[in-house]
Design a protein around this motif. Structure first.
Motif, short mmCIF file in Angstrom:
data_model
loop_
_atom_site.label_atom_id
_atom_site.label_comp_id
_atom_site.label_asym_id
_atom_site.label_seq_id
_atom_site.Cartn_x
_atom_site.Cartn_y
_atom_site.Cartn_z
N ARG A 1 -0.05 -1.00 -8.86
CA ARG A 1 0.76 -2.22 -8.98
C ARG A 1 0.85 -2.58 -10.45
N LEU B 1 10.52 -5.14 -5.72
CA LEU B 1 10.90 -6.13 -4.71
C LEU B 1 12.41 -6.20 -4.60
N TYR C 1 7.67 7.53 -7.56
CA TYR C 1 8.65 6.60 -7.01
C TYR C 1 8.32 5.19 -7.50
N LEU D 1 5.51 -1.64 -7.54
CA LEU D 1 4.48 -0.72 -7.06
C LEU D 1 4.97 0.69 -7.37
N GLY E 1 0.17 8.55 -2.34
CA GLY E 1 -1.05 7.88 -2.74
C GLY E 1 -0.96 6.39 -2.46
N PRO E 2 -2.01 5.63 -2.80
CA PRO E 2 -2.04 4.19 -2.51
C PRO E 2 -1.22 3.35 -3.47
N GLY E 3 -0.82 3.93 -4.60
CA GLY E 3 0.04 3.21 -5.53
C GLY E 3 -0.70 2.50 -6.64
N LEU F 1 4.45 4.58 -6.80
CA LEU F 1 3.83 5.48 -5.84
C LEU F 1 3.98 6.92 -6.30
N GLU G 1 0.83 -1.20 0.00
CA GLU G 1 0.00 0.00 0.00
C GLU G 1 0.87 1.25 0.00
N GLY G 2 0.21 2.40 0.05
CA GLY G 2 0.95 3.65 0.06
C GLY G 2 1.58 3.93 1.41
N GLN H 1 8.78 1.17 -6.32
CA GLN H 1 9.13 0.26 -5.23
C GLN H 1 9.10 -1.16 -5.79
#
Lengths: 113, 114
Positions: free
Chosen positions: B110, B39, B35, B88, B106-108, B90, A41-42, B37
Motif C-alpha cells: 500500500r 481507488l 499491477y 495498492l 502477492g499481498p500487495g 500488486l 489484500e492480494g 489498484q
C-alpha cells in the motif's frame, strides 16, 4: 483495448442462498480467470477457463465460459460468510505471450447472516 | 510452498520522492507482473518481466519502471511521485509467461503519497 464488464457491481445475499456473478468481454476471450480479493489484500486464484463451454467447480463455486457470448459466469451455491469479498474476472486477450491481464471492476459480495 | 511475497507492506512518501517496491515470485516461476489498484480505477496492468527482460508495459508513464534480478525477484520504482500514485501495488508471478498460465498474486504494497 479489451474491456471486461462485471455485473452486478455489488450483491447482498442472505447466508445459504445461491448467487451468480457475470463477466462480459468486449473482445475474444483466450483465457478467463476468476479471483477473489479481501479488501486491501492480494488476489486469491479461484479458477481459469479456456475453452468455450468449459465449466469448472471448486467446493461450492462453479464457473462457466460461453465463448460465443464472450461471457463467463460464477455461481456460488449455499453461500457462507467465508464467500464474502470482491470477485474479479480477468482476461488474457493476447492469445500468445502472457501479457498483463485485463480485469473487470469487481463485484462486491456481502453475505448476511 | 511459499507464495508470492512483497515488501514493504505499507509505504508512505511525499510528492516528488521516489518509491521502491519489491517482489519475490513463487519458487520456479520466471515471470513477474506488476499491477496498480487505485481507488475507483480498478486493477490495471503495469509491467511484465520475464527472464530478466521487460516484455510489456501498460499505459503508464516512464517514471514507472522496474527490473528483474537473476533470481527472478523484481523491483518496481516509481519516480517523481504524484498524489494519484497512491494505490495498492500488486505483484504476480507465473511459471512460464505463456498465454493460459495462471498468475498468482502477492499481498500487495500500500503506497500512500502525501
Amino acid at each position: 483495448s479489451q474491456e471486461l464488464e462485471q455485473s452486478p457491481q455489488s450483491l447482498i445475499v442472505q447466508e445459504g442462498k445461491n448467487l451468480t456473478i457475470n463477466c462480459t468481454s468486449s473482445k475474444t476471450l483466450y483465457g478467463l480467470y476468476w479471483y477473489k480479493q479481501k479488501y486491501g489484500e492480494g488476489l486469491i486464484f479461484l479458477m481459469m477457463l479456456q475453452k468455450g463451454g468449459e465449466e469448472k467447480s471448486h467446493e461450492k463455486i462453479t464457473a462457466k465460459l460461453d465463448e460465443k457470448k464472450q461471457q463467463s459466469s460464477l455461481h456460488i451455491t449455499a453461500s457462507q460468510p467465508s464467500h464474502a469479498g470482491i470477485y474479479l474476472c480477468g482476461a488474457d486477450s493476447s492469445g500468445g505471450d502472457a501479457d498483463g491481464l485485463t480485469f473487470g471492476k469487481g463485484t462486491h459480495l456481502i453475505i448476511q447472516p | 510452498e511459499a507464495g508470492v511475497t512483497q515488501s514493504p507492506t505499507h509505504l508512505i512518501k511525499t510528492r516528488g520522492q521516489q518509491a521502491t517496491l519489491r517482489c519475490s515470485p513463487i519458487s520456479g516461476h520466471t515471470s513477474v507482473y506488476w499491477y496498480q489498484q487505485a481507488l475507483g480505477l480498478g486493477l490495471q496492468f503495469l509491467l511484465w518481466y520475464d527472464e530478466g527482460e521487460e516484455r510489456n508495459r501498460g499505459n503508464f508513464p516512464p517514471r514507472f519502471s522496474g527490473r528483474q534480478f537473476p533470481n527472478y525477484s523484481s523491483e518496481l520504482n516509481v519516480n517523481a511521485l504524484e498524489l494519484e500514485d497512491s494505490a495498492l501495488y500488486l505483484c504476480a508471478s507465473s511459471l512460464l509467461g505463456a498465454s493460459g498460465d495462471t498468475q498468482y498474486f502477492g499481498p500487495g504494497t500500500r503506497l500512500t503519497v502525501l
